[in-house]
Design an enzyme around this catalytic site. Structure first.
Site, PDB file in Angstrom:
ATOM      1  CB  CYS A  37       4.529  14.933   8.101  1.00  0.00           C
ATOM      2  SG  CYS A  37       5.786  14.401   9.243  1.00  0.00           S
ATOM      3  CG  ASP A  39      -0.369  14.548   6.762  1.00  0.00           C
ATOM      4  OD1 ASP A  39       0.569  14.447   7.563  1.00  0.00           O
ATOM      5  OD2 ASP A  39      -0.579  13.747   5.834  1.00  0.00           O
ATOM      6  CB  CYS A  63      -3.471  16.087   0.533  1.00  0.00           C
ATOM      7  SG  CYS A  63      -3.695  14.440   1.215  1.00  0.00           S
ATOM      8  CB  CYS A 106      -4.936  10.384   4.231  1.00  0.00           C
ATOM      9  SG  CYS A 106      -3.842  11.335   3.169  1.00  0.00           S
TER      10      CYS A 106
END
Lengths: 137, 403
Positions: A37, A39, A63, A106
């Protein structure tokens, strides 16, 4: 996309990067996300006998927003009791870092990592894991 | 050096000042409509368009009557695929393309499927090249068009166009190629290569945005496409709309410059590209994506394992590059081109595309090497996956949490 100064600051000077002893009963480890994915976040907490988080460390593959979210999370965790830490909401992270909508994911990951670390600590110390709501903001 | 440094020349190129100079008069005093046949303003514009048509044709070994001006490669791809399908559907309804094509081709093919066409999407081998035996096997008497790109926009891999064309022709199908990334960079010759339709764009070859061309073969065979825009019957009826005279002049000039400088430029760029690539793959766990021999001279797509591409680009803030990662909540899917090479999702998320260009200097490449190296090392220090790898943990044995 243009990131906020806070994201850039956390990304450039990440706080609390590192690894705590996973084997210690005073340490809780949360590993969330998946490489496919894009992350993976690992958050660790060190808890004292009063249930206060004395240290927190992270490592993140992801990221800039994922790195900033986990760096911020470690800052917030330090000094909190684990009950207080359990109330950290992903939207608090979104607000603090001014994350754009596409990067809310995130912050969700960071909240999940916090909860996973706390539950890992609880289970290690003979406590029931706290059910984690899957519905996020 | 001026910062930031631009290494994303596959996305677009800066316009060459010589192109701009050629275009400028056609915005102001030479502003005529090329279709105005009854006065000097129109003649001047028409003459400029004719000249540009020759310049474009010359670059790809065509004749000027075979060049249809469009708004860019996306329109050219659409006109070619939909136009051929509509023109030849009585003959057959089957089109063959590849999974690594640009979205302009893939989406035009999806459209054809909706209106009764059948499309075969060929997979590619690990190096990004299509398997000619698979193409041959996919051909049917119903096949009217094979559309395979010349050079890939993400990995730079050059397909065996000549062989593909031969297979298409053997089965009575037309061969079309999206040559947007290849034209002007490497020798492309529609006759030597056996190309029946070719899409190209000005802004990838140091010309203006918003203009491109479609080559449509006129002899052996005479190819026809059904117009996708109705109107004044411009461009031999295949593409109506007042001609973008300054843009077309720019496209022509850009083609002329590419033709003059291609040989030396390809040599210079491939040397720089190889330097970049050799230096960066000295980093542990770094891999070049796609075939390294059959490749455009200016592209290097490299995966840096255990580091996420978007995070990496952020650490290289003075470098404008592109990543195959898509770390957004809307779509977590990394590049479909990289995945089609058989790259795992995590490696596809870890990729960076470096696209060098006419204005790239050696100094800039040296700087890029240094910055990338630093960024990769910095992010690996932050990466739990890198730590696990260093500890000898097999990542495939870990049960990753769903999210």
């Amino acid at each position: 996309m243009a990131y906020s100064d806070k994201v850039i600051d956390h990304y450039t000077n990440p706080r609390n990067v590192g690894t705590l002893d996973k084997g210690s009963s005073a340490v809780g480890t949360g590993l969330v996300g998946a490489p496919e994915c894009g992350d993976v976040m690992r958050l660790q907490i060190q808890v004292d006998e009063n249930n206060v988080i004395t240290d927190a460390k992270f490592k993140t593959f992801g990221c800039g927003s994922a790195i900033a979210s986990s760096s911020l999370a470690t800052e917030w965790l330090k000094g909190k009791s684990i009950d207080e830490a359990m109330t950290i909401d992903n939207m608090d992270i979104v607000e603090e870092l001014a994350l754009p909508p596409v990067k809310i994911h995130c912050s969700v990951l960071a909240e999940d990592a916090i909860k996973a670390a706390i539950n890992d600590y609880r289970v290690k110390n003979g406590l029931e894991p706290i059910a984690v709501e899957k519905s996020h903001h | 050096m001026d910062f930031p440094i631009y290494l994303d020349n596959n996305a677009t190129t800066p316009m060459d000042p010589r192109v701009l100079e050629a275009m400028l008069p056609y915005f102001t005093n030479k502003f005529g409509n090329a279709a105005s046949r009854n006065h000097a303003f129109g003649w001047v514009a028409e003459e400029a368009v004719d000249y540009a048509r020759e310049q474009v044709a010359k670059l790809i070994g065509a004749t000027e009557k075979e060049i249809i001006f469009t708004s860019g490669a996306t329109e050219s791809d659409n006109l070619a695929i939909k136009g051929v399908f509509e023109m030849y559907k009585e003959k057959g309804n089957h089109i063959i393309t590849a999974v690594t094509e640009h979205k302009a081709v893939l989406d035009a093919c999806k459209h054809v499927e909706k209106i009764g066409g059948r499309v075969t999407y060929l997979n590619v081998k690990e190096d990004g090249l299509i398997d000619l035996a698979e193409l041959e096997a996919a051909m049917t008497p119903e096949t009217i068009l094979v559309s395979i790109m010349y050079g890939n926009n993400e990995i730079g891999v050059i397909q065996p166009v000549k062989e593909i064309a031969a297979i298409a022709h053997k089965h009575g199908a037309l061969f079309m190629t999206d040559a947007t990334q290849a034209v002007g960079k490497i020798p492309v010759d529609v006759n030597a290569d056996g190309i029946d339709l070719l899409a190209m764009s000005a802004h990838k070859i140091y010309g203006p945005k918003g203009v491109g061309a479609l080559y449509v073969r006129r002899k052996g065979p005479r190819v026809k496409v059904t117009a996708q825009m109705d109107g004044g019957g411009h461009e031999r009826g295949m593409r109506s709309g007042t001609l973008n005279v300054p843009g077309i002049v720019g496209l022509g000039k850009a083609c002329e410059l590419c033709q003059e400088e291609m040989e030396s430029e390809a040599k210079r760029l491939s040397t720089l590209r190889d330097k970049l690539q050799n230096e960066l793959t000295k980093l542990e766990e770094s891999y070049v994506n796609g075939n390294v021999e059959h490749r455009l001279p200016h592209v290097a797509n490299i995966s840096f394992k255990y580091v996420e591409g978007e995070g990496l680009m952020m650490a290289m803030k003075d470098l404008a590059v592109s990543s195959g990662s898509a770390c957004t909540s809307a779509s977590l899917e990394p590049s479909y081109v990289l995945k089609s090479l058989g790259l795992s999702d995590d490696l596809a998320h870890s990729s960076i595309r470096f696209g060098l260009g006419r204005f790239t200097t050696e100094e800039e490449v040296d700087y890029a090497i240094e910055v990338t190296r630093k960024a990769v090392n910095h992010l690996r220090d932050l990466s739990p996956l890198w730590e696990m790898f260093k500890d000898g943990i097999d990542l495939s044995t870990i049960e990753w949490a769903e999210h």
